[in-house]
Motif scaffolding. Structure first.
Motif, mmCIF file in Angstrom:
data_model
loop_
_atom_site.group_PDB
_atom_site.id
_atom_site.type_symbol
_atom_site.label_atom_id
_atom_site.label_comp_id
_atom_site.label_asym_id
_atom_site.label_seq_id
_atom_site.Cartn_x
_atom_site.Cartn_y
_atom_site.Cartn_z
ATOM 1 N N ASN A 191 -3.341 4.523 -6.112
ATOM 2 C CA ASN A 191 -4.354 3.475 -6.250
ATOM 3 C C ASN A 191 -5.497 3.698 -5.249
ATOM 4 O O ASN A 191 -5.865 2.812 -4.495
ATOM 5 C CB ASN A 191 -3.717 2.090 -6.067
ATOM 6 C CG ASN A 191 -4.565 1.000 -6.667
ATOM 7 O OD1 ASN A 191 -5.401 1.252 -7.529
ATOM 8 N ND2 ASN A 191 -4.358 -0.222 -6.214
ATOM 9 N N ALA A 228 -9.276 4.173 -4.041
ATOM 10 C CA ALA A 228 -10.615 3.733 -4.400
ATOM 11 C C ALA A 228 -11.594 4.332 -3.402
ATOM 12 O O ALA A 228 -11.233 4.644 -2.267
ATOM 13 C CB ALA A 228 -10.706 2.211 -4.374
ATOM 14 N N LYS A 281 -9.811 5.334 -0.016
ATOM 15 C CA LYS A 281 -8.963 4.357 0.655
ATOM 16 C C LYS A 281 -7.876 3.901 -0.309
ATOM 17 O O LYS A 281 -8.156 3.615 -1.474
ATOM 18 C CB LYS A 281 -9.813 3.164 1.093
ATOM 19 C CG LYS A 281 -9.042 2.081 1.797
ATOM 20 C CD LYS A 281 -9.957 0.922 2.170
ATOM 21 C CE LYS A 281 -9.160 -0.182 2.845
ATOM 22 N NZ LYS A 281 -9.968 -1.364 3.110
ATOM 23 N N MET A 285 -5.612 1.324 -1.931
ATOM 24 C CA MET A 285 -5.689 -0.116 -2.142
ATOM 25 C C MET A 285 -4.299 -0.666 -2.472
ATOM 26 O O MET A 285 -3.423 0.072 -2.932
ATOM 27 C CB MET A 285 -6.652 -0.422 -3.289
ATOM 28 C CG MET A 285 -8.067 0.105 -3.066
ATOM 29 S SD MET A 285 -8.836 -0.532 -1.570
ATOM 30 C CE MET A 285 -9.208 -2.185 -2.082
ATOM 31 N N ARG A 336 -14.655 3.867 -0.974
ATOM 32 C CA ARG A 336 -15.346 2.829 -0.220
ATOM 33 C C ARG A 336 -16.461 3.477 0.585
ATOM 34 O O ARG A 336 -16.283 4.545 1.164
ATOM 35 C CB ARG A 336 -14.379 2.110 0.736
ATOM 36 C CG ARG A 336 -13.366 1.249 0.016
ATOM 37 C CD ARG A 336 -14.061 0.026 -0.555
ATOM 38 N NE ARG A 336 -13.177 -0.802 -1.346
ATOM 39 C CZ ARG A 336 -13.301 -0.983 -2.654
ATOM 40 N NH1 ARG A 336 -14.253 -0.372 -3.322
ATOM 41 N NH2 ARG A 336 -12.481 -1.756 -3.298
ATOM 42 N N ILE A 348 0.861 -1.181 0.000
ATOM 43 C CA ILE A 348 0.000 0.000 0.000
ATOM 44 C C ILE A 348 0.896 1.230 0.000
ATOM 45 O O ILE A 348 1.778 1.354 0.848
ATOM 46 C CB ILE A 348 -0.939 0.006 1.220
ATOM 47 C CG1 ILE A 348 -1.931 -1.149 1.114
ATOM 48 C CG2 ILE A 348 -1.678 1.328 1.326
ATOM 49 C CD1 ILE A 348 -2.892 -1.261 2.260
#
Length: 101
Positions: free
Chosen positions: A41, A43, A60, A62, A45, A36
């Motif tokens: 990256n 996303a 968050k 990912m 949520r 991480i």
């Protein structure tokens, strides 16, 4: 086998939608071959509201595959990682500059 990328390393993304972005590794999952990276990256949520936290759509980070990451050397460029022994200590070094990480 020793890890080429570790928590706290500054890395650059080599492939994917975030190609060229830079960040710091916050967690590594060696069994899954993923890590991480802060700000990479991301996303959305959905989070349920609780008594202590506000609900809603939360960004968050990912996991991203380690093969898509490269360590940054002191010049800010992507470099590969090598291993060598200095005395009785095994150390990582940047292949571009030869500096110990």
């Amino acid at each position: 086998m020793a890890a080429k990328l570790k928590k706290g390393d500054k890395v650059v993304v080599l492939a994917g939608k975030d190609k060229g972005k830079q960040g710091e590794i916050t967690a590594v999952f060696p069994k899954e071959n993923k890590a991480i990276v802060d700000g990479v990256n991301i996303a959305i949520r959905h989070q349920r509201q609780t008594q202590t936290s506000q609900g809603g759509r939360m960004p968050k980070a990912m996991p991203i595959d380690l093969s898509n990451l490269a360590l940054m050397d002191k010049n800010g460029k992507a470099t590969r990682v090598g291993f060598r022994t200095e005395g009785d200590q095994k150390v990582r070094f940047a292949k571009t500059t030869g500096d110990v990480i």
